[in-house]
Design an enzyme around this catalytic site. Sequence first.
Site, mmCIF file in Angstrom:
data_model
loop_
_atom_site.group_PDB
_atom_site.id
_atom_site.type_symbol
_atom_site.label_atom_id
_atom_site.label_comp_id
_atom_site.label_asym_id
_atom_site.label_seq_id
_atom_site.Cartn_x
_atom_site.Cartn_y
_atom_site.Cartn_z
ATOM 1 N N CYS A 44 0.839 -1.086 0.093
ATOM 2 C CA CYS A 44 -0.171 -0.081 -0.084
ATOM 3 C C CYS A 44 0.829 1.287 0.238
ATOM 4 O O CYS A 44 2.202 1.446 0.282
ATOM 5 C CB CYS A 44 -0.828 -0.122 1.303
ATOM 6 S SG CYS A 44 -2.066 1.288 1.376
ATOM 7 N N ASP A 46 0.632 3.687 1.882
ATOM 8 C CA ASP A 46 0.696 4.176 3.359
ATOM 9 C C ASP A 46 1.866 4.471 3.813
ATOM 10 O O ASP A 46 2.859 3.678 3.705
ATOM 11 C CB ASP A 46 0.000 3.297 4.161
ATOM 12 C CG ASP A 46 -0.713 3.795 5.413
ATOM 13 O OD1 ASP A 46 0.415 4.096 6.246
ATOM 14 O OD2 ASP A 46 -1.623 3.954 5.970
ATOM 15 N N ARG A 48 3.007 4.556 6.734
ATOM 16 C CA ARG A 48 3.458 3.803 7.715
ATOM 17 C C ARG A 48 3.826 2.382 7.323
ATOM 18 O O ARG A 48 3.849 1.724 8.299
ATOM 19 C CB ARG A 48 2.412 3.729 8.778
ATOM 20 C CG ARG A 48 2.073 5.139 9.157
ATOM 21 C CD ARG A 48 0.470 5.228 9.795
ATOM 22 N NE ARG A 48 -0.563 4.709 8.920
ATOM 23 C CZ ARG A 48 -1.931 4.644 9.208
ATOM 24 N NH1 ARG A 48 -2.342 5.145 10.273
ATOM 25 N NH2 ARG A 48 -2.692 4.378 8.411
ATOM 26 N N HIS A 105 -2.133 -4.122 5.329
ATOM 27 C CA HIS A 105 -1.646 -3.561 6.712
ATOM 28 C C HIS A 105 -3.083 -2.762 7.552
ATOM 29 O O HIS A 105 -4.155 -2.823 6.809
ATOM 30 C CB HIS A 105 -0.838 -2.179 6.615
ATOM 31 C CG HIS A 105 -1.201 -1.162 5.975
ATOM 32 N ND1 HIS A 105 -1.773 -0.103 6.577
ATOM 33 C CD2 HIS A 105 -1.565 -0.900 4.777
ATOM 34 C CE1 HIS A 105 -2.219 0.906 5.757
ATOM 35 N NE2 HIS A 105 -1.826 0.455 4.652
ATOM 36 N N CYS A 108 -5.980 0.940 7.072
ATOM 37 C CA CYS A 108 -5.890 1.262 5.716
ATOM 38 C C CYS A 108 -6.704 2.100 5.447
ATOM 39 O O CYS A 108 -7.937 1.907 5.505
ATOM 40 C CB CYS A 108 -5.524 -0.025 4.784
ATOM 41 S SG CYS A 108 -5.698 0.482 3.173
#
Lengths: 218, 218, 218, 218
Positions: A44, A46, A48, A105, A108
């Site tokens: 992803c 993302d 993090r 994860h 999300c």
Amino acid sequence: MSAFPQFLIDGYHHFAANRYETEQTRYRKLAEAGQKPSTLLIGCCDSRAAPETIFDVGPGELFVIRNVANLVPPYEPDAQYHSTSSALEFGVRALEVQHIVVMGHGRCGGIGAALDSNPQPLSPGDFIGNWMRLLKPSAESIAGNELMTPAERQTALERISIRFSLRNLLTFPFIEEAVSAGRLTLHGAWFDIALGELWIMNDETGDFIRPVPDVTPE
Amino acid sequence: MSAFPQFLIDGYHHFAANRYETEQTRYRKLAEAGQKPSTLLIGCCDSRAAPETIFDVGPGELFVIRNVANLVPPYEPDAQYHSTSSALEFGVRALEVQHIVVMGHGRCGGIGAALDSNPQPLSPGDFIGNWMRLLKPSAESIAGNELMTPAERQTALERISIRFSLRNLLTFPFIEEAVSAGRLTLHGAWFDIALGELWIMNDETGDFIRPVPDVTPE
Amino acid sequence: MSAFPQFLIDGYHHFAANRYETEQTRYRKLAEAGQKPSTLLIGCCDSRAAPETIFDVGPGELFVIRNVANLVPPYEPDAQYHSTSSALEFGVRALEVQHIVVMGHGRCGGIGAALDSNPQPLSPGDFIGNWMRLLKPSAESIAGNELMTPAERQTALERISIRFSLRNLLTFPFIEEAVSAGRLTLHGAWFDIALGELWIMNDETGDFIRPVPDVTPE
Amino acid sequence: MSAFPQFLIDGYHHFAANRYETEQTRYRKLAEAGQKPSTLLIGCCDSRAAPETIFDVGPGELFVIRNVANLVPPYEPDAQYHSTSSALEFGVRALEVQHIVVMGHGRCGGIGAALDSNPQPLSPGDFIGNWMRLLKPSAESIAGNELMTPAERQTALERISIRFSLRNLLTFPFIEEAVSAGRLTLHGAWFDIALGELWIMNDETGDFIRPVPDVTPE
């Protein structure tokens, strides 16, 4: 001229003086010989959930696709621009990776949007709405389940989406063929941002479990 | 069950015992509060060009799209699945990033494919061929220049492709609007794998220069 | 009497009191024995690219031709006055140099003139226009590429011109013969004025790379 | 790949670590602003007579033409390739230098060739023979003078050649015009390699004299 983000310049100088300094032979060899990663990972966007950070891998080890919610669309050979499909083709056919990992994860945002019962387009083009529509059948069955808590629905769809992408991977003839021939294996993983925990999918049962480190007695 | 790649499991255990151990408070806060990265980066899938490594950034700092050759397609609001466009929409509209960085790199296989005078489809769907068709006009003008060496043509198209993506970014109304309003700035960067060097695009001239640390002006 | 430039007189006195003072034995030996440089260098007239400065060489080491844009015209044995060709003949046949280096540099005004789409003669004789006409075919292929920035076009032609001159060197029978016999090797170099960087041409690929000091191979 | 001369690479690294290191601001400014030298110098290719060394000048100060025997051919606007004339045109018309210095030197091989009573072509094209033919009338009057020693003939022709080049400079309309308008002055100089002495031409008498340093009493 608008300024390039300073934290990136500072970070680069730190990389250059430390990591590159100690690994420059490796970088040069990788530049000359070309990349030959064993594994393609679909993760992803993302901020993090950077795969290289979570798996602590060095240069040359992971070929990485990152899109919202680590989704694999189904096979659509229609001569349009297909970002994810073209990267899959390059990884499997040109680089001949032996593994594909779909990594989801927790928390999300894309999955959250798919579960939103009254989503508002982020822009008139509603690109996220259209993208997450890939998960619509799965999302609807979860979103309407009032017996699950919001966090459970979120985690459930995150894991469903990984299995969904793994299933779509097999709609690509060149992937199906390589898997059948035993040259390629497919894997799922899910990362818990808060706890820093990695969960790996058992590809027979589809369940996610935490890997136990081999503890070497001293 | 086919085995999950062991180097990823080992790498994860190293991450968990070291980086996560020292940054767990940060991970927990990021999990609870959500991500709020200042910067969206569009990079290549290449295993030698991980943005988090090159910029030495930690969790929460970079929202990352990775596709082959770090390309941004033009704005096409046609309700199809658009991996890159949906991630851009999410980054700009939902996360409200202040910066977008398009990062290319040397020895890019996608760019090499775009320069190939006699490309063979990697699979019947020819996904890479269609994807790199985005760069076709630029590639042709460079590919035909016999006075440049292959490496020079490669680097030239890598840099042209970054400017091409930056131009396409501005075809998205929500990006153009944010840029015009001063809420968002766009940047180009190029990473030399062999030398570990970062080159940053001057957004007025389009040229790539290396950031020089600590130059004292007279 | 019009005054000789004072900065040259002052500079000379500094040379006489310092460098000559410490190297006078070398100067006397070179005067008596004659010069025997190993290397002939063709450089540009540019005031920012003095070969002796950039290579930090002392008296007797470099036989230096300097013209605009460090060009070597093709072999034309027509009994006219040929400044560059006669110096090449003297260096290769009388001094028997073992190396010829063609050194270009960034921000070259001659190259800039060659890329000018609407050049105005600097004087009715248009000497620069005629001189840079040597590069005309190469310049046109680069000048028309609107996808490269002006600085990229400039650098590209600077490097092309070095390869062009190296190719012209081989049209001189006495050079071709010496190269074939292994008595002479040809080299290209390019100096970046702003960054003070030297780039050396790989004579197999034609690419320019920076020499890296002290890289320990594994 | 044939090896680039190592003494040049070593010399460059010395330059980069020392001179460039201390003068990098100057180099950068010269790169950005362009060169604006006050003086154009026509010197010899001889490895023992580098102008930047003898005058101890830094980057940006001297625009330098170097050919065999520091000769200026007469004005010939015939659309051929004219190395020296094009550099003069660029220096005077584009850079607008205020001074032109013709610098000869002792033990000049080109002058020696011009005095040779039985010269052998160095190659079938006889480029040096044709080039030194520029000096033929002057050379013959000296070469036949049995009352002068060989060294006296050599020095005499070296100095004659400087006055010859200065006279040819004035055949270029753009030089004559600038000189008449007081924007440009022409100078002669001669360097004694063995003694490290600079001799400057008095432009009224044509004589060469050594400049006396301004001795500042402490």
